[in-house]
Scaffold this active site. Sequence first.
Site, PDB file in Angstrom:
ATOM      1  N   SER A   5      -1.216  -0.069   1.263  1.00 17.92           N
ATOM      2  CA  SER A   5      -0.020  -0.349   0.471  1.00 17.92           C
ATOM      3  C   SER A   5       0.292  -1.834   0.591  1.00 17.92           C
ATOM      4  O   SER A   5       0.674  -2.323   1.658  1.00 17.92           O
ATOM      5  CB  SER A   5       1.154   0.484   0.992  1.00 17.92           C
ATOM      6  N   HIS A  12      -2.869   0.365  -3.263  1.00 20.44           N
ATOM      7  CA  HIS A  12      -1.613   1.032  -3.638  1.00 20.44           C
ATOM      8  C   HIS A  12      -0.551  -0.040  -3.876  1.00 20.44           C
ATOM      9  O   HIS A  12      -0.270  -0.854  -2.994  1.00 20.44           O
ATOM     10  CB  HIS A  12      -1.216   1.972  -2.499  1.00 20.44           C
ATOM     11  N   ASP A  52       3.402  -0.650  -4.809  1.00 16.32           N
ATOM     12  CA  ASP A  52       4.723  -0.018  -4.864  1.00 16.32           C
ATOM     13  C   ASP A  52       5.633  -0.799  -5.793  1.00 16.32           C
ATOM     14  O   ASP A  52       6.002  -1.934  -5.495  1.00 16.32           O
ATOM     15  CB  ASP A  52       5.318   0.034  -3.451  1.00 16.32           C
ATOM     16  N   MET A  81       9.211  -1.154  -7.370  1.00 17.31           N
ATOM     17  CA  MET A  81      10.602  -0.734  -7.143  1.00 17.31           C
ATOM     18  C   MET A  81      11.530  -1.559  -8.017  1.00 17.31           C
ATOM     19  O   MET A  81      11.382  -2.782  -8.105  1.00 17.31           O
ATOM     20  CB  MET A  81      10.980  -0.940  -5.682  1.00 17.31           C
ATOM     21  N   HIS A 118       2.517   3.114  -7.821  1.00 14.52           N
ATOM     22  CA  HIS A 118       3.533   4.101  -7.451  1.00 14.52           C
ATOM     23  C   HIS A 118       4.841   3.612  -8.063  1.00 14.52           C
ATOM     24  O   HIS A 118       5.437   2.661  -7.565  1.00 14.52           O
ATOM     25  CB  HIS A 118       3.579   4.183  -5.918  1.00 14.52           C
ATOM     26  N   MET A 132       8.404   3.570  -8.596  1.00 13.13           N
ATOM     27  CA  MET A 132       9.726   3.961  -8.097  1.00 13.13           C
ATOM     28  C   MET A 132      10.751   3.313  -9.007  1.00 13.13           C
ATOM     29  O   MET A 132      11.494   2.408  -8.605  1.00 13.13           O
ATOM     30  CB  MET A 132       9.886   3.512  -6.638  1.00 13.13           C
ATOM     31  N   MET A 144       5.568  12.425  -0.792  1.00 15.26           N
ATOM     32  CA  MET A 144       6.249  11.367  -0.044  1.00 15.26           C
ATOM     33  C   MET A 144       6.629  11.918   1.339  1.00 15.26           C
ATOM     34  O   MET A 144       7.290  12.947   1.450  1.00 15.26           O
ATOM     35  CB  MET A 144       7.513  10.904  -0.770  1.00 15.26           C
ATOM     36  N   ASP A 187       2.156   9.579   1.401  1.00 12.27           N
ATOM     37  CA  ASP A 187       2.627   8.187   1.463  1.00 12.27           C
ATOM     38  C   ASP A 187       3.859   8.080   2.356  1.00 12.27           C
ATOM     39  O   ASP A 187       4.894   8.688   2.080  1.00 12.27           O
ATOM     40  CB  ASP A 187       2.961   7.747   0.020  1.00 12.27           C
TER      41      ASP A 187
END
Length: 255
Positions: A20, A45, A47, A49, A78, A80, A149, A184
Site C-alpha cells: 500500500s 495498492h 488508497d 481518499m 481502493h 474510499m 477491510m 486490507d
Amino acid sequence: MAAEEIIAELRASAPVIGPSLLAADFAHLEQEIRRLEEAGARILHLDIMDGHFVPNISFGFPVIEAIRRSTRLPLDLHLMISEPGRYLERFRKAGADLLTIHVEAADDPRPLLREIRRLGAVAGLTLNPPTPIMAVEPYLHDCDLLLVMSVAAGFGGQEFEPQAVDRLRHLRAVGGNDLLLSVDGGLNDRTIGPCAEAGAEVFVTGSALFAHHDYRQAMEALLSEARRSLALTHKNLFQEPFERHENSNHNAFLK
Ligand code: DX5
Ligand code: ZN
C-alpha cells in the site's frame, strides 16, 4: 494487461502482498516503486481518499498518472470516495487496472461494477468492518475481487480487527473459488496467517512492509507466515483420514 490475465496471474502467484503506497516515502515515489519491483511485488495498492467518504485525503489523478508512468505493475485502486461512479472512467484513463468501490458509497453497486468491467478493469467491492456482510453478498457474481477491510478505511497503521478472519472464511465459502479474496489493514506477521488460512489470496500491507529497510526480506517474511498457515491447514485436512486409516489397519490386525 487484460483484467482476466491480472486475475489469473494473481491467483497463480497467491499468496501475494499488495504494497500500500500510502506508507511509502512520497518524496521518493519512483525510487520506492523501483525498490518494490526489485523486491518482487506483483501489484501496487493505491488508497484514494476524498476527505468526505473518509476523513482523510490522500492523492488524486496527477499522482496516479505519475505512478502509471513509473511502472508496468498492475495498479489496484481502493476508492474510499463518495460517488465513485462519477470518476471510474477517469481513474481507468489515469492507469487503474483494478478498481475497488466501497459498498457503503453506492446505493446500487451493480451498475458500477458492470461499468468497471466494461472499462476493462478488474471489478472489486469492499466493505468496512461495521458493515454487515449481507451488504456485499448479492453482488458476489458481479465482482471479480472482494476486499475485506480489517480496519476502518481511512488511515494506515491501525490495529487489525479479528472478525475479518470469519468474514474471509464466510466469503470464500459462499463466493466460490472464482472470487479473488483480498484483505486490507493491520496485516503483519501475526495477522497474515489466519487470513491466509481463511482463504485470502492478496494481502494489502502498508506499515508492516515499509517499516523495513529490505522490502524483499519483509515481503518474504510475511509470505512465509501465510504459507506456513496454509501448509498447517492442509496437513490437518489430510492427517485425519490418514489416522483413521492407520487405526483401521490396526483393528484389522487385531482380528
Ligand atoms: C486504510 C487503507 C490501507 C492502509 C493499510 O484505509 O485502505 O490500504 O494503507 O495500511 P496498514 O497496513 O498500515 O494497516
Ligand atoms: Zn487500501
